[in-house]
Design a protein around this motif. Structure first.
Motif, PDB file in Angstrom:
ATOM      1  N   LEU A 128      11.140  40.421  -2.373  1.00  0.00           N
ATOM      2  CA  LEU A 128      12.609  40.490  -2.325  1.00  0.00           C
ATOM      3  C   LEU A 128      13.205  39.133  -2.004  1.00  0.00           C
ATOM      4  N   LEU A 129      12.555  38.390  -1.130  1.00  0.00           N
ATOM      5  CA  LEU A 129      13.002  37.036  -0.814  1.00  0.00           C
ATOM      6  C   LEU A 129      12.940  36.158  -2.059  1.00  0.00           C
ATOM      7  N   SER A 130      11.852  36.257  -2.800  1.00  0.00           N
ATOM      8  CA  SER A 130      11.705  35.491  -4.035  1.00  0.00           C
ATOM      9  C   SER A 130      12.784  35.872  -5.046  1.00  0.00           C
TER      10      SER A 130
ATOM     11  N   LEU B  34      22.880  41.803  -3.631  1.00  0.00           N
ATOM     12  CA  LEU B  34      23.280  42.270  -2.297  1.00  0.00           C
ATOM     13  C   LEU B  34      22.578  43.573  -1.951  1.00  0.00           C
ATOM     14  N   PHE B  35      22.198  43.694  -0.698  1.00  0.00           N
ATOM     15  CA  PHE B  35      21.578  44.901  -0.178  1.00  0.00           C
ATOM     16  C   PHE B  35      22.537  45.523   0.825  1.00  0.00           C
ATOM     17  N   PHE B  36      22.704  46.852   0.764  1.00  0.00           N
ATOM     18  CA  PHE B  36      23.617  47.500   1.705  1.00  0.00           C
ATOM     19  C   PHE B  36      23.053  48.830   2.174  1.00  0.00           C
ATOM     20  N   GLU B  37      23.684  49.374   3.222  1.00  0.00           N
ATOM     21  CA  GLU B  37      23.273  50.643   3.834  1.00  0.00           C
ATOM     22  C   GLU B  37      21.808  50.615   4.289  1.00  0.00           C
ATOM     23  N   MET B  38      21.418  49.522   4.944  1.00  0.00           N
ATOM     24  CA  MET B  38      20.052  49.399   5.437  1.00  0.00           C
ATOM     25  C   MET B  38      19.836  50.328   6.622  1.00  0.00           C
TER      26      MET B  38
ATOM     27  N   PRO C 173      17.978  51.463  10.131  1.00  0.00           N
ATOM     28  CA  PRO C 173      17.556  50.652  11.285  1.00  0.00           C
ATOM     29  C   PRO C 173      16.115  50.128  11.161  1.00  0.00           C
ATOM     30  N   SER C 174      15.205  50.931  10.618  1.00  0.00           N
ATOM     31  CA  SER C 174      13.809  50.476  10.511  1.00  0.00           C
ATOM     32  C   SER C 174      13.673  49.330   9.508  1.00  0.00           C
ATOM     33  N   VAL C 175      14.425  49.384   8.430  1.00  0.00           N
ATOM     34  CA  VAL C 175      14.374  48.309   7.435  1.00  0.00           C
ATOM     35  C   VAL C 175      15.052  47.053   7.986  1.00  0.00           C
ATOM     36  N   LYS C 176      16.163  47.223   8.688  1.00  0.00           N
ATOM     37  CA  LYS C 176      16.825  46.079   9.323  1.00  0.00           C
ATOM     38  C   LYS C 176      15.872  45.386  10.281  1.00  0.00           C
ATOM     39  N   LYS C 177      15.129  46.179  11.040  1.00  0.00           N
ATOM     40  CA  LYS C 177      14.176  45.628  12.003  1.00  0.00           C
ATOM     41  C   LYS C 177      13.085  44.846  11.285  1.00  0.00           C
ATOM     42  N   ALA C 178      12.566  45.379  10.192  1.00  0.00           N
ATOM     43  CA  ALA C 178      11.518  44.692   9.421  1.00  0.00           C
ATOM     44  C   ALA C 178      12.033  43.358   8.891  1.00  0.00           C
ATOM     45  N   ILE C 179      13.262  43.331   8.436  1.00  0.00           N
ATOM     46  CA  ILE C 179      13.850  42.089   7.926  1.00  0.00           C
ATOM     47  C   ILE C 179      14.031  41.083   9.053  1.00  0.00           C
TER      48      ILE C 179
ATOM     49  N   MET D 195      13.859  37.089   7.669  1.00  0.00           N
ATOM     50  CA  MET D 195      14.483  36.944   6.356  1.00  0.00           C
ATOM     51  C   MET D 195      15.949  37.335   6.370  1.00  0.00           C
ATOM     52  N   GLU D 196      16.474  37.656   7.536  1.00  0.00           N
ATOM     53  CA  GLU D 196      17.860  38.116   7.621  1.00  0.00           C
ATOM     54  C   GLU D 196      18.859  37.050   7.207  1.00  0.00           C
ATOM     55  N   ALA D 197      18.502  35.783   7.372  1.00  0.00           N
ATOM     56  CA  ALA D 197      19.421  34.709   7.001  1.00  0.00           C
ATOM     57  C   ALA D 197      19.374  34.406   5.507  1.00  0.00           C
TER      58      ALA D 197
END
Length: 116
Positions: free
Chosen positions: A61-63, A76-80, A82-88, A93-95
């Motif tokens: 996904l980063l690539s 754009l990614f939306f409606e993440m 909590p578990s996916v937000k944590k993994a990011i 890779m959040e930035a």
């Protein structure tokens, strides 16, 4: 994992569901290729029903995010969840990934980017 794409006037809307592995990102790669060749340069990925993402999928996904930027496509990614937000966040890779809270925020982001 299941993935559905709907091409709309404003964007290509991708709905992802379940656990995401690296091979699952090939579908998103095809959507990115189509968007790079079209007038519609926005892809919005609805992650509301994504339960988890493997580390290899996050790297893919980063690539894809970097490729989208170089092709002039808004990915754009939306409606993440909590578990996916944590993994990011853990993968730092959040930035880099463009994550917005909702589909309305995705629309606003793209509208503002077209103006400015």
């Amino acid at each position: 994992m299941s993935t559905i794409v709907q091409h709309m006037k404003e964007c290509s809307l991708v709905l992802m569901k379940g656990h995401i592995e690296e091979p699952d990102c090939a579908f998103l790669e095809n959507v990115l290729l189509a968007a790079s060749l079209s007038r519609n340069k926005s892809i919005w990925v609805d992650c509301e029903n994504v339960t988890s993402v493997s580390f290899k999928a996050l790297r893919k996904l980063l690539s894809l995010s970097n490729e989208a930027t170089s092709e002039g496509v808004n990915l754009l990614f939306f409606e993440m969840t909590p578990s996916v937000k944590k993994a990011i966040k853990v993968s730092r890779m959040e930035a880099v990934l463009h994550v917005v809270p909702s589909i309305a925020d995705a629309s606003r982001y793209c509208r503002n980017k077209r103006k400015g």
